[in-house]
Design an enzyme around this catalytic site. Structure first.
Site, mmCIF file in Angstrom:
data_model
loop_
_atom_site.group_PDB
_atom_site.id
_atom_site.type_symbol
_atom_site.label_atom_id
_atom_site.label_comp_id
_atom_site.label_asym_id
_atom_site.label_seq_id
_atom_site.Cartn_x
_atom_site.Cartn_y
_atom_site.Cartn_z
ATOM 1 N N SER A 1 51.109 -5.660 104.207
ATOM 2 C CA SER A 1 50.278 -5.686 105.422
ATOM 3 C C SER A 1 48.909 -6.321 105.176
ATOM 4 O O SER A 1 48.221 -6.009 104.210
ATOM 5 C CB SER A 1 50.081 -4.261 105.950
ATOM 6 O OG SER A 1 49.169 -4.296 107.038
ATOM 7 N N GLN A 2 48.513 -7.196 106.087
ATOM 8 C CA GLN A 2 47.204 -7.854 106.015
ATOM 9 C C GLN A 2 46.135 -7.033 106.752
ATOM 10 O O GLN A 2 44.973 -7.427 106.772
ATOM 11 C CB GLN A 2 47.272 -9.251 106.668
ATOM 12 C CG GLN A 2 48.260 -10.204 106.018
ATOM 13 C CD GLN A 2 47.832 -10.613 104.614
ATOM 14 O OE1 GLN A 2 46.669 -10.472 104.235
ATOM 15 N NE2 GLN A 2 48.777 -11.109 103.827
ATOM 16 N N LYS B 1 56.875 2.673 115.106
ATOM 17 C CA LYS B 1 56.150 2.588 116.387
ATOM 18 C C LYS B 1 56.680 3.569 117.445
ATOM 19 O O LYS B 1 55.912 4.048 118.278
ATOM 20 C CB LYS B 1 56.178 1.149 116.919
ATOM 21 C CG LYS B 1 55.332 0.203 116.049
ATOM 22 C CD LYS B 1 55.279 -1.217 116.585
ATOM 23 C CE LYS B 1 54.529 -2.107 115.591
ATOM 24 N NZ LYS B 1 54.378 -3.489 116.068
ATOM 25 N N ASP C 1 49.853 -4.995 120.719
ATOM 26 C CA ASP C 1 50.607 -6.203 120.369
ATOM 27 C C ASP C 1 50.623 -7.212 121.521
ATOM 28 O O ASP C 1 50.428 -8.418 121.323
ATOM 29 C CB ASP C 1 52.052 -5.849 119.996
ATOM 30 C CG ASP C 1 52.160 -5.259 118.604
ATOM 31 O OD1 ASP C 1 51.322 -5.599 117.742
ATOM 32 O OD2 ASP C 1 53.080 -4.458 118.370
ATOM 33 N N GLY D 1 62.067 -4.891 119.125
ATOM 34 C CA GLY D 1 60.825 -4.143 119.288
ATOM 35 C C GLY D 1 59.635 -5.026 119.635
ATOM 36 O O GLY D 1 58.760 -4.621 120.416
HETATM 37 P P1 NAP Z 1 64.038 -6.504 115.748
HETATM 38 O O1 NAP Z 1 63.760 -5.321 116.625
HETATM 39 O O2 NAP Z 1 64.837 -6.334 114.502
HETATM 40 O O3 NAP Z 1 64.804 -7.592 116.683
HETATM 41 C C1 NAP Z 1 65.252 -8.777 116.143
HETATM 42 C C2 NAP Z 1 65.662 -9.732 117.277
HETATM 43 O O4 NAP Z 1 65.930 -11.008 116.692
HETATM 44 C C3 NAP Z 1 66.918 -9.317 118.024
HETATM 45 O O5 NAP Z 1 66.754 -9.653 119.374
HETATM 46 C C4 NAP Z 1 68.006 -10.171 117.362
HETATM 47 O O6 NAP Z 1 69.086 -10.463 118.216
HETATM 48 C C5 NAP Z 1 67.220 -11.434 117.104
HETATM 49 N N1 NAP Z 1 67.752 -12.296 116.035
HETATM 50 C C6 NAP Z 1 67.733 -12.072 114.689
HETATM 51 N N2 NAP Z 1 68.231 -13.134 114.021
HETATM 52 C C7 NAP Z 1 68.578 -14.051 114.967
HETATM 53 C C8 NAP Z 1 69.152 -15.353 114.906
HETATM 54 N N3 NAP Z 1 69.477 -15.942 113.746
HETATM 55 N N4 NAP Z 1 69.362 -16.014 116.080
HETATM 56 C C9 NAP Z 1 69.035 -15.452 117.261
HETATM 57 N N5 NAP Z 1 68.487 -14.203 117.378
HETATM 58 C C10 NAP Z 1 68.275 -13.518 116.251
HETATM 59 O O7 NAP Z 1 62.712 -7.235 115.302
HETATM 60 P P2 NAP Z 1 61.287 -7.188 116.062
HETATM 61 O O8 NAP Z 1 60.547 -5.979 115.652
HETATM 62 O O9 NAP Z 1 61.524 -7.405 117.506
HETATM 63 O O10 NAP Z 1 60.508 -8.435 115.395
HETATM 64 C C11 NAP Z 1 60.864 -9.777 115.692
HETATM 65 C C12 NAP Z 1 59.927 -10.711 114.938
HETATM 66 O O11 NAP Z 1 58.611 -10.678 115.487
HETATM 67 C C13 NAP Z 1 59.794 -10.324 113.463
HETATM 68 O O12 NAP Z 1 60.124 -11.453 112.699
HETATM 69 C C14 NAP Z 1 58.335 -9.957 113.281
HETATM 70 O O13 NAP Z 1 57.838 -10.414 112.039
HETATM 71 C C15 NAP Z 1 57.650 -10.676 114.435
HETATM 72 N N6 NAP Z 1 56.430 -9.975 114.926
HETATM 73 C C16 NAP Z 1 55.232 -10.597 114.783
HETATM 74 C C17 NAP Z 1 54.069 -9.974 115.234
HETATM 75 C C18 NAP Z 1 52.720 -10.649 115.087
HETATM 76 O O14 NAP Z 1 51.687 -9.985 115.187
HETATM 77 N N7 NAP Z 1 52.677 -11.948 114.869
HETATM 78 C C19 NAP Z 1 54.138 -8.710 115.844
HETATM 79 C C20 NAP Z 1 55.395 -8.099 115.984
HETATM 80 C C21 NAP Z 1 56.534 -8.742 115.513
HETATM 81 P P3 NAP Z 1 70.294 -9.398 118.420
HETATM 82 O O15 NAP Z 1 69.770 -8.322 119.325
HETATM 83 O O16 NAP Z 1 71.369 -10.195 119.065
HETATM 84 O O17 NAP Z 1 70.639 -8.897 117.040
#
Ligand code: NAP
Length: 273
Positions: free
Chosen positions: A15-16, A66, A102, A130
């Site tokens: 974590s940053q 969360k 977020d 999420g």
């Molecule tokens: P999550 O709950 O595990 O959900 C993952 C999502 O990605 C699901 O909708 C999944 O689809 C989809 N997915 C995974 N691999 C895929 C692929 N190859 N092709 C198409 N869809 C794919 O994860 P999350 O918590 O929502 O986080 C998502 C991303 O957002 C993470 O990488 C995280 O690092 C980033 N994030 C960034 C910030 C920021 O501050 N910049 C904040 C929050 C999150 P299915 O439902 O079909 O499995």
């Protein structure tokens, strides 16, 4: 005694947040101590209760806690209630207040830092996990012309549409239905970039009008941003700005001062390069 804060997660070593909040505190002349807290799965309540008993003032929450934080709070804001997820806890006068910063972090990065309005624009979000849950209410608040969610597992996108219907109009579609459609803002909120994969988007999705935004941040372009660049998208951005903006909103909730984000984002960009 110096006010104590922390980020709790599993894992949390990457974590940053300690760096970001320490820089905010320096710039705003606030004296705080910001740590990392690891919790085993199922131990969230106990670890937080111990931190509160030690005099903590606030906590950021990262994966996978969360939803636990949402349940732990005595009171939550509207945006946290919509998301059913909390990334910021404040401990004050014996009560626990929950918020989710977020979404406002994403919206501020797009609207203010990138100078790209969401209002009246056609927005497409890839993913239904999420991260998407956390940003839908603040995005709907901007009144986009349309808000479309596409996901491999369509039922997850449909469930989000049903859940968020009270906050605004949105639709769920499958990747095959993207053919022939166009959007002004396309946000990759899948975790595909973490695995160096590209979501199954059709060719020709981007144009010179499109902002391509990947929530994942990395030193080079993610596969999603590479495709957007190859199709001459108008603007490319990763999620580093969102990360810093959501932290700034937490800092403002706790300390009553809105920190400047640009310098910290630039510093992080150099560290991650
Ligand atoms: P999550 O709950 O595990 O959900 C993952 C999502 O990605 C699901 O909708 C999944 O689809 C989809 N997915 C995974 N691999 C895929 C692929 N190859 N092709 C198409 N869809 C794919 O994860 P999350 O918590 O929502 O986080 C998502 C991303 O957002 C993470 O990488 C995280 O690092 C980033 N994030 C960034 C910030 C920021 O501050 N910049 C904040 C929050 C999150 P299915 O439902 O079909 O499995």
């Amino acid at each position: 005694m110096t006010d104590r804060y922390a980020v709790i997660g599993n894992p949390v070593a990457h974590s940053q947040s300690p760096f970001i909040h320490s820089e905010f505190a320096l710039a705003c002349k606030q004296e705080i101590l910001y740590e990392r807290l690891f919790a085993d799965l199922g131990q969230f309540n106990q670890v937080v209760a111990e931190f509160v008993a030690a005099g903590a003032k606030g906590l950021n929450i990262t994966l996978p806690f969360k939803s636990d934080a949402f349940r732990f709070a005595d009171e939550v804001t509207e945006r946290a209630r919509a998301a059913e997820a909390v990334n910021t806890l404040t401990f004050r006068d014996g009560k626990v207040y929950g918020d989710n910063t977020d979404g406002v972090g994403l919206v501020r990065d797009i609207v203010e830092n990138l100078d790209y309005p969401v209002t009246d624009r056609r927005v497409l979000i890839l993913g239904a996990g999420g991260a998407v849950r956390g940003v839908l209410e603040p995005l709907l608040r901007e009144k986009p012309a349309t808000l479309t969610i596409v996901n491999r597992t369509l039922v997850r996108a449909e469930a989000l549409v049903n859940h968020f219907a009270p906050w605004g109009q949105l639709e769920a579609i499958a990747y095959e239905q993207l053919q022939g459609r166009s959007f002004d803002i396309i946000i990759n909120a899948t975790s595909s970039s973490l695995h160096k994969e590209l979501p199954p988007i059709p060719h020709g999705l981007f144009s010179a009008r499109t902002l391509a935004y990947d929530m994942v941040y990395s030193s080079g372009l993610t596969p999603f941003l590479q495709r957007a660049q190859a199709e001459h998208a108008g603007m490319l951005a990763d999620g580093l700005g969102m990360l810093v903006e959501q932290a700034a909103e937490s800092f403002a909730i706790w300390r009553g001062v809105q920190p400047d984000t640009r310098k910290v984002t630039n510093m992080l960009r150099e560290i991650l390069a």
